[in-house]
Design an enzyme around this catalytic site. Structure first.
Site, PDB file in Angstrom:
ATOM      1  N   ASP A   1       0.846  -1.186   0.000  1.00 15.22           N
ATOM      2  CA  ASP A   1       0.000   0.000   0.000  1.00 15.22           C
ATOM      3  C   ASP A   1       0.887   1.243   0.000  1.00 15.22           C
ATOM      4  O   ASP A   1       1.816   1.359   0.820  1.00 15.22           O
ATOM      5  CB  ASP A   1      -0.905  -0.012   1.231  1.00 15.22           C
ATOM      6  CG  ASP A   1      -1.700   1.259   1.373  1.00 15.22           C
ATOM      7  OD1 ASP A   1      -2.706   1.394   0.680  1.00 15.22           O
ATOM      8  OD2 ASP A   1      -1.286   2.132   2.168  1.00 15.22           O
TER       9      ASP A   1
ATOM     10  N   PRO B   1      -9.389   1.565  -3.808  1.00 14.00           N
ATOM     11  CA  PRO B   1      -8.131   1.471  -3.070  1.00 14.00           C
ATOM     12  C   PRO B   1      -7.378   2.785  -2.911  1.00 14.00           C
ATOM     13  O   PRO B   1      -6.365   2.818  -2.206  1.00 14.00           O
ATOM     14  CB  PRO B   1      -7.315   0.481  -3.921  1.00 14.00           C
ATOM     15  CG  PRO B   1      -7.816   0.700  -5.318  1.00 14.00           C
ATOM     16  CD  PRO B   1      -9.280   1.011  -5.180  1.00 14.00           C
TER      17      PRO B   1
ATOM     18  N   ASP C   1       0.541   8.185  -9.566  1.00 17.37           N
ATOM     19  CA  ASP C   1      -0.211   7.693 -10.726  1.00 17.37           C
ATOM     20  C   ASP C   1      -1.262   6.719 -10.211  1.00 17.37           C
ATOM     21  O   ASP C   1      -1.143   5.504 -10.355  1.00 17.37           O
ATOM     22  CB  ASP C   1       0.741   7.009 -11.706  1.00 17.37           C
ATOM     23  CG  ASP C   1       0.055   6.615 -13.003  1.00 17.37           C
ATOM     24  OD1 ASP C   1      -1.083   7.058 -13.231  1.00 17.37           O
ATOM     25  OD2 ASP C   1       0.661   5.845 -13.774  1.00 17.37           O
TER      26      ASP C   1
END
Length: 317
Positions: free
Chosen positions: A154, A181, A172
């Site tokens: 993450d 997410p 990005d």
């Protein structure tokens, strides 16, 4: 006959062929030319994924029903995301990318001769495996460059746990979808962490959604970056595959991209970038940052508050 490929996307058989419908908001959508073939369709731990080949766009990556990149114009998006920040910085050596699963963002960063290390952090290892198999044209060998390192984690957790500093950080990311997410990667708290992980003259840039069908989300991202960084600059380009103008926001500690002249940009490209760019150059750099009056008005609307972890921003839903 119709088949749901993934959330909010429809593959529909008709006399004209196979078509793809992408919903921008609950009230608007655009229809993308015929689909020649579906190379992959499935669900990872984090998102719905399809890799399809369009008649007009060529092969494309689609996440949660939204086209991320197509071979037709991915260079417009990736050159616009990467090079304004990289060219503005005088000597970018260490670069961090969050997201960028296709490898195309890393590809553009690695074109800069000054770059010594690129770390790309992506949460979805399944997407990376799929693009390596079905879309190697996007990365063009970037995953195998000795300066490149991939971290499967993450992105926010990576920054929270690391004390390394970078000259440029490129975000990005997928759009801030509710339940997706990435929505906590567009907040004051997150951008404050990004700022702390930048060198004293560091620059960050983020994709910032559509300046057409999600203008207030774009403005919220801009105002959030501006609440953290002393210099914040918004810009846009037109993306045919998105059927929209697309926004980006730079946050900088020291250097202002809008002070560069076209000649200065072109000189830096010649001196620092390997190969021929297809889209980005001096005049385009200047044009990107010239926003229409109605967009500037929304960016300056003080009723639009910066996003926080407790009150994040989402695409219109």
């Amino acid at each position: 006959m119709s088949v749901i490929i993934h959330m909010m996307s429809l593959e529909k058989m008709s006399k004209e062929g196979t078509w793809f419908i992408e919903f921008n908001t609950p009230f608007s959508y655009h229809v993308r030319g015929g689909i020649r073939r579906v190379l992959y369709s499935g669900v990872t731990k984090y998102q719905r994924v399809a890799i399809v080949e369009f008649e007009d766009l060529g092969k494309a990556l689609v996440l949660d029903g939204k086209i991320q990149s197509s071979l037709y114009d991915e260079f417009v998006y990736h050159e616009s995301l990467v090079h304004p920040a990289m060219i503005t910085h005088p000597n970018p050596r260490r670069v961090l990318i969050l997201g960028g699963g296709e490898g195309a963002t890393a590809r553009e960063v690695l074109r800069h001769r000054s770059v010594e290390e690129v770390i790309m952090v992506d949460i979805d290892d399944e997407v990376i495996k799929l693009v390596k198999e079905y879309l190697p044209e996007m990365s063009q060998g970037a995953f195998n460059d000795p300066r490149f390192k991939l971290v499967l984690q993450d992105g926010r957790k990576f920054l929270e746990e690391s004390r390394d500093r970078y000259d440029v950080i490129i975000l990005d990311l997928t759009d801030p979808l509710e339940g997706g997410p990435s929505y906590l990667l567009y907040t004051i708290e997150f951008y404050s962490i990004v700022k702390d992980r930048l060198s004293d003259d560091g620059i960050m840039v983020t994709q910032a959604t559509s300046t057409s069908y999600s203008l207030r989300t774009f403005a919220t991202i801009y105002r959030t970056v501006a609440s953290v960084f002393p210099i914040a600059r918004a810009y846009q380009v037109y993306m045919h595959s998105y059927d929209s103008t697309w926004g980006f926001v730079i946050g900088s500690k020291k250097y202002d991209p809008t002070t560069l002249t076209p000649d200065e940009v072109n000189n830096r490209i010649r001196e620092r970038v390997g190969g021929e760019l297809k889209f980005y150059e001096g005049d385009m750099h200047r044009a990107m940052f010239i926003l229409p009056k109605h967009i500037r008005a929304v960016l300056n609307d003080e009723s639009i508050k910066p996003a926080t972890d407790k009150n994040p921003t989402f695409l219109p839903a």
